[in-house]
Write a protein that holds these residues in place. Structure first.
Motif, PDB file in Angstrom:
ATOM      1  N   GLU A  20       1.798  -3.296  -5.642  1.00  0.00           N
ATOM      2  CA  GLU A  20       0.744  -2.502  -6.270  1.00  0.00           C
ATOM      3  C   GLU A  20       0.898  -1.002  -6.036  1.00  0.00           C
ATOM      4  O   GLU A  20       0.174  -0.205  -6.625  1.00  0.00           O
ATOM      5  CB  GLU A  20      -0.629  -2.955  -5.748  1.00  0.00           C
ATOM      6  N   ARG A  21       1.847  -0.627  -5.197  1.00  0.00           N
ATOM      7  CA  ARG A  21       2.042   0.793  -4.908  1.00  0.00           C
ATOM      8  C   ARG A  21       2.635   1.496  -6.129  1.00  0.00           C
ATOM      9  O   ARG A  21       3.463   0.934  -6.841  1.00  0.00           O
ATOM     10  CB  ARG A  21       2.957   0.962  -3.703  1.00  0.00           C
ATOM     11  N   SER A  32       3.479   0.861 -11.411  1.00  0.00           N
ATOM     12  CA  SER A  32       3.551   0.345 -10.048  1.00  0.00           C
ATOM     13  C   SER A  32       4.927  -0.297  -9.870  1.00  0.00           C
ATOM     14  O   SER A  32       5.674  -0.491 -10.830  1.00  0.00           O
ATOM     15  CB  SER A  32       2.459  -0.691  -9.815  1.00  0.00           C
TER      16      SER A  32
END
Length: 543
Positions: A20-21, A32
């Protein structure tokens, strides 16, 4: 399936660790790690459905965009070989690379369709064209192209690819300063360790020992770094991979021309920590923009300015420190063939040279003189900077150049970088720069980069190149081709007095030639051949 030092395997490990980064930002496009991975899977499946298989060559003919990195990863996933195509090339260079590279597919911005149509006959194997949308409305049917996003639509987002290996390779075409482009064949494992620090740049654990270490090298506190150069250049592509494999957020410069103010606006908007430039060619407009716009941007997040791929002069490094007193400057030196071979962060042992590295089993100086056996240099000797260990396979479709550049000394394979270097008394290596540009004046060896560094410290000089011009007495004399700042008048005496404060008298230019804009090759590198011809013609000479 086992994991390997393969860039696709390594990226997937990072994507699984921090899905999710935020991974990638380019203009209004944001992805992401999970989204970038899924998009690359879709394009990989499309390429495979078009018959692209392991070992096939796929051209990437684009400006900076999210699709560039997505397509690159897609190639890696199916073990295909991405080929960087310089968008600055004109017909002759394009004809050469389309013929030489043996591409079967080309992913390109839409505006390049006319250029592709003009040279596609040179690429007999090239059948698949995938067009990335831009502001143009070129006819896709002119080359039988399909829209990039239409190609991805409906494709599987899952990973169901065959096992890869670290010896899978990609080809980095480099223009150099003369001649046609040459394709450097890099195995994934070799470039990972030679140019990307083995995944250890941002981790206290250091470089990976086994591929499975990649996930543990992901930064717990991700940095936001911007690659300012086009991804088609090795220095920018390596930086992009370093950031992604560390789990950092990579921001691309989406503008198609380099504008200092526009770049600082991105840096401020995206709260960027680290800026990667390519030498003074980028440093100068960035510094000018800061001077012209005091206190315009909040740049308080910036703590690193790094350079690679071109000379980053001491004067410009000091100028950045005035605006960012606590900034950490990194100045890497290397080449498309050598990867990152050293870094100067203010620790140079001598006033001259690009920087110093430790002599070891994989870094040395080779004496390569015609008619003499090649050998390792002794203390005090100057020869050619060389690297062993993690090096390329050679040049694609060029066995002659491969044999000249990749040599064997005492039973071990070495890469000759072309940079002149000297073994110092303490056994370290000082790297000077391109040995082919070295000026021999009265028996003294003068390296242009050192003189250029001194010239660029002059407030009235925007940029400069230095060449040797034939001289009856000295053999060659030092000649400077200078691009002055607007409104500044320069004379020879003023420039010489300035240079004597920085370099020995025999290195000071004996003549200067003013030019409106310094010549550069399509690769963006200094064009010393044209600069020398300009000086020899006497054009722009100033007394």
């Amino acid at each position: 399936m086992g994991m390997h030092f393969n860039l696709a395997d390594l990226f997937e490990a990072v994507a699984d660790k921090v899905p999710e980064r935020e991974a990638l930002v380019c203009g209004s496009n944001r992805s992401s790690f999970a989204e970038l991975d899924a998009g690359a899977n879709q394009m990989a499946h499309y390429l495979a459905a078009q018959g692209v298989k392991a070992g096939d060559h796929v051209g990437l003919y684009m400006y900076n965009c999210s699709e560039y990195l997505e397509a690159m990863l897609a190639c890696f996933k199916i073990r295909a070989v991405p080929i960087n195509v310089n968008y600055r090339y004109v017909k002759d260079e394009l004809l050469y690379i389309f013929d030489n590279a043996d591409m079967v597919a080309c992913i390109h911005h839409r505006e390049f369709i006319p250029a592709i149509a003009e040279v596609r006959e040179a690429a007999k194997k090239l059948k698949v064209f995938i067009s990335v949308p831009d502001q143009s409305d070129e006819d896709l049917s002119a080359v039988g192209a399909v829209d990039y996003h239409a190609a991805k639509e409906g494709q599987n987002k899952a990973r169901d690819f065959t096992e890869r290996c670290g010896s899978d390779y990609f080809i980095l075409y480099t223009g150099g300063t003369t001649g046609m482009p040459k394709g450097v064949m890099w195995p994934h494992e070799n470039v990972f360790f030679a140019a990307m620090g083995g995944g250890g740049h941002f981790s206290p654990l250091g470089a990976c020992v086994v591929p499975e270490d990649m996930a543990s090298r992901v930064s717990e506190n991700p940095l936001r770094g911007i690659a300012l150069a086009p991804l088609m250049h090795g220095a920018s592509w390596w930086y992009a991979c370093i950031q992604l494999l560390a789990g950092n957020t990579l921001i691309l410069n989406h503008h198609r021309s380099f504008d200092g103010a526009a770049v600082w606006q991105i840096v401020a908007d995206e709260k960027i920590h680290a800026i990667q430039i390519v030498g003074d060619a980028m440093a100068i407009p960035l510094l000018d923009a800061l001077a012209e716009n005091p206190d315009r941007w909040d740049l308080s997040n910036v703590f690193n300015v790094g350079s690679g791929g071109a000379i980053f002069s001491d004067a410009k490094q000091e100028a950045f420190k005035k605006y960012f007193p606590n900034v950490f400057i990194t100045n890497s030196f290397g080449s498309s063939e050598g990867g990152q071979m050293g870094m100067d962060n203010g620790s140079k042992k001598t006033a001259s040279g690009l920087g110093n590295v430790s002599r070891n089993d994989e870094m040395d100086v080779i004496i390569d003189e015609e008619g003499q056996p090649r050998r390792h240099a002794e203390i005090g000797e100057t020869g050619i900077f060389a690297r062993s260990g993690y090096i390329p396979m050679g040049y694609y479709n060029d066995p002659v150049k491969t044999a000249k550049t990749f040599i064997e000394v005492d039973g071990k394979r070495w890469l000759l970088t072309g940079d002149a270097a000297k073994i110092e008394d303490d056994g370290s290596i000082t790297v000077f720069g391109r040995g082919s540009n070295c000026i021999n004046s009265g028996g003294e060896k003068i390296f242009p980069e050192e003189v250029e560094d001194a010239l660029k410290a002059h407030e009235g000089i925007f940029d400069a190149l230095v060449v040797g011009v034939a001289d009856d007495r000295w053999g060659n004399r030092v000649s400077a081709i200078i691009q002055a700042r607007k409104g500044i008048k320069l004379d020879l005496n003023n420039v010489q007095e300035h240079c004597r404060k920085h370099i020995a008298g025999y290195k000071v230019p004996r003549e200067i030639h003013l030019i409106d804009e310094l010549p550069r090759a399509p690769s963006g590198k200094p064009d010393y051949k044209t600069a020398k011809a300009f000086a020899e013609s006497g054009a722009g000479a100033v007394a």
